[in-house]
Design an enzyme around this catalytic site. Structure first.
Site, PDB file in Angstrom:
ATOM      1  CG  ASN A 170      32.886  32.670  40.533  1.00 45.23           C
ATOM      2  OD1 ASN A 170      32.415  32.017  41.470  1.00 45.23           O
ATOM      3  ND2 ASN A 170      32.772  33.982  40.448  1.00 45.23           N
ATOM      4  CG  ASP A 229      30.253  36.941  38.693  1.00 45.99           C
ATOM      5  OD1 ASP A 229      30.912  37.027  39.739  1.00 45.99           O
ATOM      6  OD2 ASP A 229      30.746  36.608  37.596  1.00 45.99           O
ATOM      7  CG  HIS A 230      32.607  40.483  38.992  1.00 45.35           C
ATOM      8  ND1 HIS A 230      33.676  40.829  39.788  1.00 45.35           N
ATOM      9  CD2 HIS A 230      32.928  39.292  38.429  1.00 45.35           C
ATOM     10  CE1 HIS A 230      34.602  39.901  39.703  1.00 45.35           C
ATOM     11  NE2 HIS A 230      34.169  38.946  38.890  1.00 45.35           N
ATOM     12  CB  SER A 256      28.251  38.715  34.566  1.00 46.28           C
ATOM     13  OG  SER A 256      27.833  38.618  33.212  1.00 46.28           O
ATOM     14  CB  SER A 288      38.394  29.200  38.942  1.00 46.96           C
ATOM     15  OG  SER A 288      38.861  29.982  40.007  1.00 46.96           O
ATOM     16  CG  HIS A 318      38.141  37.968  35.737  1.00 43.56           C
ATOM     17  ND1 HIS A 318      38.290  39.123  36.478  1.00 43.56           N
ATOM     18  CD2 HIS A 318      37.335  37.165  36.471  1.00 43.56           C
ATOM     19  CE1 HIS A 318      37.587  39.027  37.599  1.00 43.56           C
ATOM     20  NE2 HIS A 318      36.994  37.855  37.616  1.00 43.56           N
ATOM     21  N   GLY A 319      39.098  35.551  32.164  1.00 40.03           N
ATOM     22  CA  GLY A 319      39.285  35.364  30.738  1.00 40.03           C
ATOM     23  C   GLY A 319      40.012  34.076  30.387  1.00 40.03           C
TER      24      GLY A 319
END
Length: 307
Positions: free
Chosen positions: A252, A82-83, A50, A211, A178-179
């Site tokens: 993910n 990622d992202h 990330s 996830s 997320h999180g």
């Protein structure tokens, strides 16, 4: 063995109804734990980096740690960004030897997202790199990615987006986030929306972000030994396993690894207050990563013995 892309991985996963784990990495112990689990399970693997990991460890350090893992094994492995928040970050990773990148234009309007994604795709494909894109928006916080609300993916837009950009896989929003604090009530995913997108994009790999399942035993362990994680709640594992039968080829997982490591380290310090050598507490933390990833591969992703 050199890094590989994800096209062949995803084609088999789609056909056989399983998903491949994309695990975020930040340091040596995380990489080692994930690699050991994947090798023992004989499972295909994606390690992803990330923006936060690039800032924390540096892209070169992360890449060299993964190269070290490849020296020790012939395990098939994709290295994924990622992202990626803009074209330049994607370009840096493509030029730096990543085999897969994600451009995240979910913060842009539809036409802008298409335009930049197409630019990334053209640059990547010329260099043999595959591209994941995102349509829709997930709520929650992960490193520099933050949103207060979800915007579910429109199936008709998904088809147009894939056709116009040429992206190799698509991350969609169907209720994950997320999180560690994903749900306040009952956890639900929009399987009707997922099924419609899958039917409209046959044999096309779908990706789920956000996830992690936030196992409660690790929340309780962390809190027992001084943590203050609160009412953390993730995506039930049975929903993720079901999603893999609907064309989801990549799932993910990041928060679960962080949680397991932190809980085990907190426990170690509480039980061994005299310890100060990082090797003493990072060794059980590495084992916690391995155990978590092995569990995900066997019981959630369903990709054991797929290589």
């Amino acid at each position: 063995m050199p890094l590989i892309g994800t096209k062949e991985m995803f084609a088999r996963a789609y056909k056989e109804g399983y998903a491949i784990g994309a695990f975020n990495v930040n340091n040596m112990e995380i990489i080692q734990g994930i690699m050991e689990a994947a090798q023992e399970e004989k499972a295909p693997l994606i390690l992803q980096v990330s923006a936060g990991a690039r800032k924390y460890a540096g892209q070169v350090y992360i890449k060299k740690l993964i190269e070290a893992a490849l020296v020790e094994t012939d395990h098939p492995l994709a290295l994924h960004l990622d992202h990626g928040q803009d074209f330049e970050i994607c370009k840096q990773c493509i030029d730096g030897g990543f085999s897969s990148v994600m451009y995240d234009g979910s913060h842009l309007d539809f036409e802008e997202n298409i335009a930049v994604t197409k630019q990334v795709v053209e640059y990547a494909h010329e260099r043999g790199v595959v591209v994941e894109a995102e349509l829709g928006r997930l709520a929650g916080i992960e490193d520099d990615v933050q949103s207060d609300k979800s915007i579910y993916t429109d199936p008709d837009q998904a088809v147009e987006f894939v056709e116009r950009t040429g992206c190799d896989s698509l991350a969609i929003a169907i209720g994950t986030s997320h999180g560690a604090y994903k749900f306040t009530g009952e956890a639900r995913l929009d399987f009707d929306r997922l099924e419609k997108i899958t039917n409209m994009l046959p044999e096309y790999p779908i990706v789920l972000h956000g996830s992690s399942s936030v196992p409660q035993e690790f929340v309780e362990m962390a809190n027992k030994y001084g943590g203050d994680i609160g009412a953390a709640k993730g995506v039930p594992e049975e929903l993720l396993r079901k999603a893999a039968t609907y064309g989801v080829c990549k799932i993910n997982i990041d928060t679960d690894i962080r949680l397991a490591m932190t809980a085990v380290i907190r426990k170690h310090f509480a039980e061994n207050p005299s310890h100060f050598d990082p090797r003493q507490y990072l060794k059980p933390a590495r084992q916690a990563v391995k155990d978590m990833v092995q569990h995900k591969i066997k019981n959630v992703l369903g990709c054991s013995n797929k290589i």
